[in-house]
Motif scaffolding. Structure first.
Motif, PDB file in Angstrom:
ATOM      1  N   SER C  73       0.829  -1.216   0.000  1.00 58.49           N
ATOM      2  CA  SER C  73       0.000   0.000   0.000  1.00 58.49           C
ATOM      3  C   SER C  73       0.856   1.255   0.000  1.00 58.49           C
ATOM      4  N   TYR C  74       2.060   1.171   0.532  1.00 55.07           N
ATOM      5  CA  TYR C  74       2.948   2.341   0.576  1.00 55.07           C
ATOM      6  C   TYR C  74       3.887   2.375  -0.623  1.00 55.07           C
ATOM      7  N   GLU C  94      -5.303   1.686  -7.553  1.00 60.78           N
ATOM      8  CA  GLU C  94      -5.278   2.258  -6.207  1.00 60.78           C
ATOM      9  C   GLU C  94      -6.222   1.473  -5.294  1.00 60.78           C
ATOM     10  N   GLY C  99      -4.216   1.689  -2.044  1.00 64.82           N
ATOM     11  CA  GLY C  99      -3.781   3.086  -2.060  1.00 64.82           C
ATOM     12  C   GLY C  99      -2.348   3.328  -2.496  1.00 64.82           C
ATOM     13  N   ALA C 100      -1.763   2.418  -3.252  1.00 65.71           N
ATOM     14  CA  ALA C 100      -0.438   2.698  -3.813  1.00 65.71           C
ATOM     15  C   ALA C 100      -0.538   3.873  -4.787  1.00 65.71           C
ATOM     16  N   LYS C 101       0.611   4.449  -5.121  1.00 64.71           N
ATOM     17  CA  LYS C 101       0.618   5.634  -5.975  1.00 64.71           C
ATOM     18  C   LYS C 101       1.143   5.270  -7.355  1.00 64.71           C
ATOM     19  N   LEU C 102       0.409   5.658  -8.388  1.00 66.25           N
ATOM     20  CA  LEU C 102       0.893   5.502  -9.759  1.00 66.25           C
ATOM     21  C   LEU C 102       1.694   6.739 -10.124  1.00 66.25           C
ATOM     22  N   VAL C 132       6.571   7.642  -1.049  1.00 66.58           N
ATOM     23  CA  VAL C 132       6.179   6.273  -1.364  1.00 66.58           C
ATOM     24  C   VAL C 132       7.396   5.497  -1.861  1.00 66.58           C
TER      25      VAL C 132
END
Lengths: 347, 347, 347, 347
Positions: C73-74, C94, C99-102, C132
């Motif tokens: 998630s991070y 996400e 909730g990971a970041k693209l 992240v």
């Protein structure tokens, strides 16, 4: 002589004294205490209207929690490409919102422009169901570049997103510095300009650890206390956070602290900008300076005991200097004197 | 005369003094400070082994963060049906783990039994891919019923879940009270019995707001600092939290504070159990008492100025009394005297 | 004469026939059927190694699920700024990753460059705990621009991220078109070049609705069947999806279908590039054409009954044309003839 | 002779034919097709009111998506302790809602009672901010025990939760079986009784893979198409799912299929209940039978080639038998005959 961050400073003595004074008797826990109530009332006076106010322990939590009240999981949050929420909070807004997308926008000196917002909303995030749905705009005041949005700048941005029923968040980790610089009523750069919720910082400006989320759009605050609890941000002995905020917001204390930090930044900027081969990257409107110096001058300053951060990944002489509520003017003057001497020697 | 919670108490004077003393000079922010480092070292000494330690601001965050390091989003966390993480944290573990499932188990006086765990794992959560996958067991020490698990009880539970590669978390919001009561080395009821990570509380026992997540399984701690940041639990001026923990853990201070609270509970329980028509619900092994009194006695105590919580939703005379590190013995004695008088009058 | 998308086409007759043939008798549900098993075996033969294969119903799910197995998630997922996962899946990655970041990267004609990856990893996502953590790289093959990565291009990117222990995902919604164009063993542009997991599409290329996530890094597949179930992607009557894949992958059928679509695209591109005031935006290496025509020619084509999408938000004559496994060459020729006539008339 | 599940059956010939027939020409992708539109219209007729309808591929997705439209991340979903959403979807509702909590309630033969709901809402989930907030009630119709809620039973439950502004979801994986058994207008057991959204199943009852989420509370449907896309449940060639639903819902076809399955269950139950030492666990009101037989009879049935599931973890002779839309009456009769013979032999 430490200019790394306003977070390396300790606490203002009167704020610490308020914590000491709060250590009296028993008090209802989990935020239902008179300190927290008085903070909300005081913020109402400062902003000249009814507000809802929720103290929390960190700026990251203040921002992420506030955004979670504005943005569904399928939403998009527009922000500056250098915004703290986008770059420096390790995905906290994504965690708190359940996976919303932060959409970075370019802009000079830390400020988002109406054109950048309009272009993003007209072209990319136009409501197409295959794309995330625009939900919020987050502005940083003072910005990450140490500059301040004017009321008309905020209003112009808020107007664009408001037409699409988006909400406006303000990351005010250095809100006091902005108000102090602009010398305007706090209402002018918040709700009167279209801001719905503010992360109002105190930690960087003299508290031990205290931030408060302030809602101007009261409907958005409805379930916020539940969100705060769920996020692990409802302190059991909340009085010790709220007492800090009460002292911070007493009279003009928060502005006095910020004025000092801003004045130190102005003094330092003034000293540096006279030097040859030295360039300020942005106007200095708060308590941060971004400046490019000759690399050997930077090295010499470090050798002389000054502590600060490089601001580029490949060090090229660009550094950040942050001034605090308690910075000693003598340290500022020593920095300028040393930089002047080093610059002259390097010539 | 406030027996509502240990959270209504303020801070121990020496812990507050440590905060005052920490307000000196500049210190690296975001936890890379000497206070935090010393806390980790001190915890290593207390637990007689290398540990990793991460201070945070609330117990909810300590628990939810710790569990997020043990449990994937598709995992299940077994806990007592009255566990704080299940009932009183508003879904924080679900938020931090990305939606793991808490699986409540029954058990007398707040303690999970090996049979309950075995039955759940053999019958329901047996690894079937249509069901959540068992990942962690969370024990509360002292329990929600004010009792304490013995080392052999913990080891028996840890052994069952360890065979399935599950991890063991301990919610130690009142860990000091348990150690004080059991009079054992802290290692005996943690890692030597199979606990992988501990939420070690200080707030309820005299701190202003300070908890620390202690990892015995060091591999689990690997990305924990990233998780803490993302959760908004990495305080910028962390020294003010770590300084509290340093004072709390100095010598036997944490145990002294807990011994006082426990002694006050024992004194109160002793006074109450002699009364007719009065029954303790659980053995009193920490600083909480759950007791059923005649309803008019309860009303009379309130009228006499004693403050405490009903413990059933439909009030039936069952109340909870919590004693704190700073409870005045005179208040305890006054409570007993008043209850005695009221009970006699009601007879 | 519909060139809007390969998704507007129906199914290839033999793939539909396989669905009809699968409607025999009772079969174990939820993917434990012989059809699914044969698909995995067949994919092993195609890729010349042991693989794990998991059929799902949509490309969005294939991508988001695959990424959830690679990224905490991070974590951060690097991708092209025009990648479907970033722009057109409404935040599915996400959601699935918690909730990971693209992180979008620029690059000509849909291809990420080594410099863009290196620069992002060296400067911005350098492991700093406030940011992240880089976890995965996602490549689209064929790309969103209708071009194809060569093995050496993939290997160069995989090598950079592999050094940081990041994993490589390939979005192969049009994987068949890429293999058909490059005329290479599928292994050459996947695991031999460093790809860990592939979203292998069939829907756009003749299936009714069938995609399969193929793991080359078998350890990553360990809990994937649990993730697939939890995501609502484990169909109870999975045989009807797997039967499609079985027919699709039989012999060279998947490549034949793609070769036809590619040939139609080449035929169309050839016809268009001879026209004046007409420019192809990218090399045509798969079944998509991006072309800028005079605006009145575009209008004339629409009036003549051709259906296609504008490719810019403010229509400026740039359109996308997608050819399918079953496009009629006569339709292609008609398009070219009409465009030629309209262009001449407009001259 | 496979009584394991209605999911082991294939598809009804007319539903498969509809898929074949839908393979004509090009059609707008991603659900904007005439098949999907007609499904929504047809459902409006069936339910005698305007509805919004969203086809998806699996029942897990239908349930989890529907619940995500009713429940915030800090919400609680009340359901039966044996509900599929709680036990058999591997945490999908938790994933889709961003971590809401499922709260299991007891109840005979799969039915939640008003007392259980009231008690949970009055005592535990009473709105306290430390607890998750009650948001939805999910009922399964037909229930997991093969029984059916009557309209008055549903209305009584809906009334209790409606007073707290909670919403009502119905898991209708076997909705057709319930309507067929009760022989009532579908409206009577849905919106007229207080149901806000229905997961209307078709897969178990003769489709290849097709479910549809039906909203009676139209406001709740507002962003549902965005949620469906984000969840990877918006099929690009949606016509092949919607065509199944269209055939399924044509005239009374869905009820005919269910009536057959129900009749087979009744026939089987009738045959079994005459046997000695044999007990039905629940009334047989749909297409599932839960029955306890002597263990050697169970073994004998298996040896004779009958396939079914044990229903307890430690096999004690309790088994589940599921009848399908296409179960052969001869198989039912063979089962009864074999069981009768085995029972007599065992006596």
């Amino acid at each position: 002589m430490d200019f790394r961050s306003d977070n390396v400073a300790g606490a203002a003595p009167d704020i610490l004294q308020a914590v000491i004074d709060a250590n009296q008797g028993t008090v209802t826990s989990y935020g239902a205490d008179p300190y927290s109530e008085r903070v909300e009332t005081r913020l109402g006076a400062i902003f000249e209207r009814k507000v809802r106010a929720f103290p929390v322990a960190t700026g990251t939590a203040a921002n992420a929690l506030a955004l979670s009240a504005l943005t569904p999981s399928y939403g998009a949050i527009l922000c500056h490409e250098e915004a703290h929420i986008h770059l420096d909070e390790c995905g906290a807004p994504e965690m708190y919102t359940g996976g919303a997308k932060l959409v970075p926008l370019p802009g000079t000196s830390g400020k988002i422009t109406p054109d950048a917002v309009r272009s993003m909303l007209d072209q990319t995030l136009n409501g197409d169901l295959h794309r995330v749905q625009p939900a919020a705009l987050s502005l940083t005041q003072a910005t990450e570049a140490g500059t301040c949005y004017r009321p008309a700048e905020i209003a112009a941005l808020a107007e664009i997103v408001g037409r699409r029923k988006m909400k406006v968040h303000m990351d005010g980790a250095r809100f006091a510095n902005a108000v102090a610089h602009l010398n305007l009523a706090p209402a002018e750069i918040t709700w009167r300009a279209g801001v719905d919720v503010l992360s109002f910082g105190a930690t960087k400006n003299g508290a031990l650890g205290a931030e408060v989320v302030v809602f101007f759009d009261l409907a958005l605050a409805e379930m916020f206390e539940v969100r705060r609890k769920r996020a692990g941000q409802l302190l059991s002995k909340m009085r010790f956070v709220s007492a800090q905020l009460e002292a911070y917001l007493k009279g003009e204390r928060w502005l006095e602290l910020a004025r000092h930090a801003n004045a130190m930044a102005a003094r330092l900027a003034q000293g540096l900008q006279r030097l040859p081969r030295t360039a300020l990257l942005h106007p200095v409107e708060a308590n941060e300076i971004f400046v490019r110096l000759p690399q050997d001058v930077v090295a010499g300053l470090r050798a002389a005991g000054f502590n600060f951060h490089d601001w580029t990944d490949a060090p090229d002489g660009t550094i950040r200097l942050v001034l605090a509520f308690n910075t000693d003017p003598a340290d500022v003057d020593a920095f300028v004197a040393t930089a002047t001497k080093l610059t002259a020697a390097a010539a």
